[in-house]
Design a protein around this motif. Structure first.
Motif, PDB file in Angstrom:
ATOM      1  N   PRO A  16       0.815  -1.245  -0.072  1.00 20.81           N
ATOM      2  CA  PRO A  16       0.102   0.048  -0.126  1.00 20.81           C
ATOM      3  C   PRO A  16       0.900   1.499  -0.212  1.00 20.81           C
ATOM      4  O   PRO A  16       1.721   1.269   0.808  1.00 20.81           O
ATOM      5  CB  PRO A  16      -0.765   0.020   1.383  1.00 20.81           C
ATOM      6  CG  PRO A  16      -1.036  -1.792   1.411  1.00 20.81           C
ATOM      7  CD  PRO A  16       0.481  -2.280   1.043  1.00 20.81           C
ATOM      8  N   CYS A  84      -2.349  -7.206  -3.119  1.00 22.09           N
ATOM      9  CA  CYS A  84      -2.577  -5.731  -2.672  1.00 22.09           C
ATOM     10  C   CYS A  84      -3.300  -5.336  -4.146  1.00 22.09           C
ATOM     11  O   CYS A  84      -2.555  -5.434  -5.190  1.00 22.09           O
ATOM     12  CB  CYS A  84      -1.067  -4.918  -2.338  1.00 22.09           C
ATOM     13  SG  CYS A  84      -1.485  -3.100  -2.056  1.00 22.09           S
ATOM     14  N   ARG A 107      -4.835  -1.316  -0.929  1.00 22.31           N
ATOM     15  CA  ARG A 107      -5.375  -2.136  -0.182  1.00 22.31           C
ATOM     16  C   ARG A 107      -5.219  -3.658  -0.181  1.00 22.31           C
ATOM     17  O   ARG A 107      -5.031  -4.077  -1.279  1.00 22.31           O
ATOM     18  CB  ARG A 107      -7.086  -2.080   0.072  1.00 22.31           C
ATOM     19  CG  ARG A 107      -7.776  -2.173  -1.118  1.00 22.31           C
ATOM     20  CD  ARG A 107      -9.488  -1.992  -0.864  1.00 22.31           C
ATOM     21  NE  ARG A 107      -9.994  -2.113  -2.072  1.00 22.31           N
ATOM     22  CZ  ARG A 107     -11.412  -2.115  -2.131  1.00 22.31           C
ATOM     23  NH1 ARG A 107     -12.007  -2.319  -1.077  1.00 22.31           N
ATOM     24  NH2 ARG A 107     -11.748  -2.073  -3.260  1.00 22.31           N
ATOM     25  N   TRP A 128     -11.086  -8.839   1.916  1.00 26.80           N
ATOM     26  CA  TRP A 128     -10.237  -7.674   2.315  1.00 26.80           C
ATOM     27  C   TRP A 128      -9.626  -7.600   3.831  1.00 26.80           C
ATOM     28  O   TRP A 128     -10.227  -8.194   4.757  1.00 26.80           O
ATOM     29  CB  TRP A 128     -11.052  -6.424   2.401  1.00 26.80           C
ATOM     30  CG  TRP A 128     -11.623  -6.045   0.980  1.00 26.80           C
ATOM     31  CD1 TRP A 128     -12.874  -6.175   0.350  1.00 26.80           C
ATOM     32  CD2 TRP A 128     -11.215  -5.762  -0.444  1.00 26.80           C
ATOM     33  NE1 TRP A 128     -13.065  -5.777  -0.892  1.00 26.80           N
ATOM     34  CE2 TRP A 128     -11.896  -5.802  -1.329  1.00 26.80           C
ATOM     35  CE3 TRP A 128      -9.458  -5.728  -0.797  1.00 26.80           C
ATOM     36  CZ2 TRP A 128     -11.738  -5.653  -2.818  1.00 26.80           C
ATOM     37  CZ3 TRP A 128      -9.249  -5.518  -1.930  1.00 26.80           C
ATOM     38  CH2 TRP A 128     -10.230  -5.412  -2.956  1.00 26.80           C
ATOM     39  N   ASP A 131      -7.920  -2.561   7.440  1.00 29.45           N
ATOM     40  CA  ASP A 131      -6.886  -1.597   7.575  1.00 29.45           C
ATOM     41  C   ASP A 131      -6.265  -1.324   8.879  1.00 29.45           C
ATOM     42  O   ASP A 131      -6.705  -1.570   9.782  1.00 29.45           O
ATOM     43  CB  ASP A 131      -7.816  -0.101   7.301  1.00 29.45           C
ATOM     44  CG  ASP A 131      -8.567  -0.156   5.866  1.00 29.45           C
ATOM     45  OD1 ASP A 131      -7.862  -0.923   5.152  1.00 29.45           O
ATOM     46  OD2 ASP A 131      -9.520   0.520   5.580  1.00 29.45           O
ATOM     47  N   GLU A 132      -5.091  -0.863   8.539  1.00 28.08           N
ATOM     48  CA  GLU A 132      -4.019  -0.511   9.941  1.00 28.08           C
ATOM     49  C   GLU A 132      -4.093   0.747  10.186  1.00 28.08           C
ATOM     50  O   GLU A 132      -3.999   1.824   9.574  1.00 28.08           O
ATOM     51  CB  GLU A 132      -2.656  -1.169   9.352  1.00 28.08           C
ATOM     52  CG  GLU A 132      -2.506  -2.513   8.984  1.00 28.08           C
ATOM     53  CD  GLU A 132      -1.032  -2.981   8.460  1.00 28.08           C
ATOM     54  OE1 GLU A 132      -0.245  -2.666   9.290  1.00 28.08           O
ATOM     55  OE2 GLU A 132      -0.996  -3.051   7.364  1.00 28.08           O
ATOM     56  N   GLU A 133      -4.794   0.816  11.514  1.00 28.93           N
ATOM     57  CA  GLU A 133      -5.019   2.168  12.068  1.00 28.93           C
ATOM     58  C   GLU A 133      -3.492   2.749  12.688  1.00 28.93           C
ATOM     59  O   GLU A 133      -2.752   2.274  13.351  1.00 28.93           O
ATOM     60  CB  GLU A 133      -5.914   2.071  13.253  1.00 28.93           C
ATOM     61  CG  GLU A 133      -7.433   1.652  12.670  1.00 28.93           C
ATOM     62  CD  GLU A 133      -8.515   1.733  13.733  1.00 28.93           C
ATOM     63  OE1 GLU A 133      -7.914   1.950  14.678  1.00 28.93           O
ATOM     64  OE2 GLU A 133      -9.591   1.317  13.442  1.00 28.93           O
TER      65      GLU A 133
END
Length: 236
Positions: A16, A84, A107, A128, A131-133
């Protein structure tokens, strides 16, 4: 049931936020680009990039070439499980119908199955990955250590060049930059792409960077797999 997306099998690992330019010459993937360009603005103009374990790559050492007509279809066993998506950012159509495109990793996903053959290009059912916060305190503590190790590694790798003029502040962005830039094997890059979170990726990178820096300090040479030396680098 997961999402169905077009998939582009390549010999590289996309992360990403990283830029991936491609030269599109196979007819099936020209069709893919045309389909993406024709999609509506509210749909993501993206396709999945999945790394091949073995088998036919889109690029060949001889240059542009179509896949042989009798080539067997790609099976899930030939692909790594995590990929990805690549989002189209720039498309240039050449006079002969080929395309030069610029994409950016968007993503991550896990391949569940190769989808039914309803398109000329490969499609897959995917799920999916979360998501990495940003803001994880563990990642915030690990990021400066990884950056220090990365600077040391790059200085040993290219002692006469400037080392990292601009450094991303976000630990997740840093982790993806390190994963894509360091001289790692495909298996190691895939491990980093599939990491459950940023902290896990940074921990793994710290170990790998310290290992590589130790090797470089001893032999003053870059440990490159023989398989990488045997095949030319290609934008495909």
């Amino acid at each position: 049931m997961g999402a169905i997306i077009p998939v582009f099998p390549l010999g590289t690992v996309l992360f990403p936020g990283l830029v991936l330019p491609l030269h599109i010459f196979e007819e099936r993937y020209r069709t893919l680009v045309r389909d993406l360009v024709a999609s509506t603005d509210d749909e993501p103009h993206e396709f999945g990039v999945v790394t091949l374990r073995y088998g036919w790559e889109v690029a060949t050492p001889e240059g542009d070439a179509e896949r042989p007509a009798d080539e067997a279809a790609i099976t899930p066993e030939q692909l790594y499980g995590v990929g990805c998506t690549a989002e189209l950012r720039q498309v240039t159509e050449l006079p002969d119908g080929r395309f030069d495109i610029v994409t950016v990793g968007r993503r991550r996903f896990r391949v569940l199955a190769i989808a039914a053959d309803t398109h000329p290009y490969l499609t897959a059912e995917v799920e999916w990955l979360p998501d990495e916060e940003s803001g994880d305190p563990v990642s915030a503590l690990l990021a400066p250590r990884v950056l220090t190790a990365f600077r040391t590694y790059l200085d040993l790798l290219r002692p006469d060049s400037e080392v990292l003029d601009q450094v991303p502040e976000d630990p997740t962005v840093l982790s993806h930059l390190v994963a894509a830039t360091a001289q790692l094997t495909t298996e190691e890059r895939q491990e980093l792409l599939g990491a459950v979170d940023t902290a896990t990726r940074l921990r793994t990178e710290l170990r790998l960077l310290n290992r590589e820096a130790g090797l470089l300090a001893k032999v003053r040479a870059v440990p490159v797999p023989l398989s990488d030396l045997a095949r030319p680098v290609s934008p495909n």
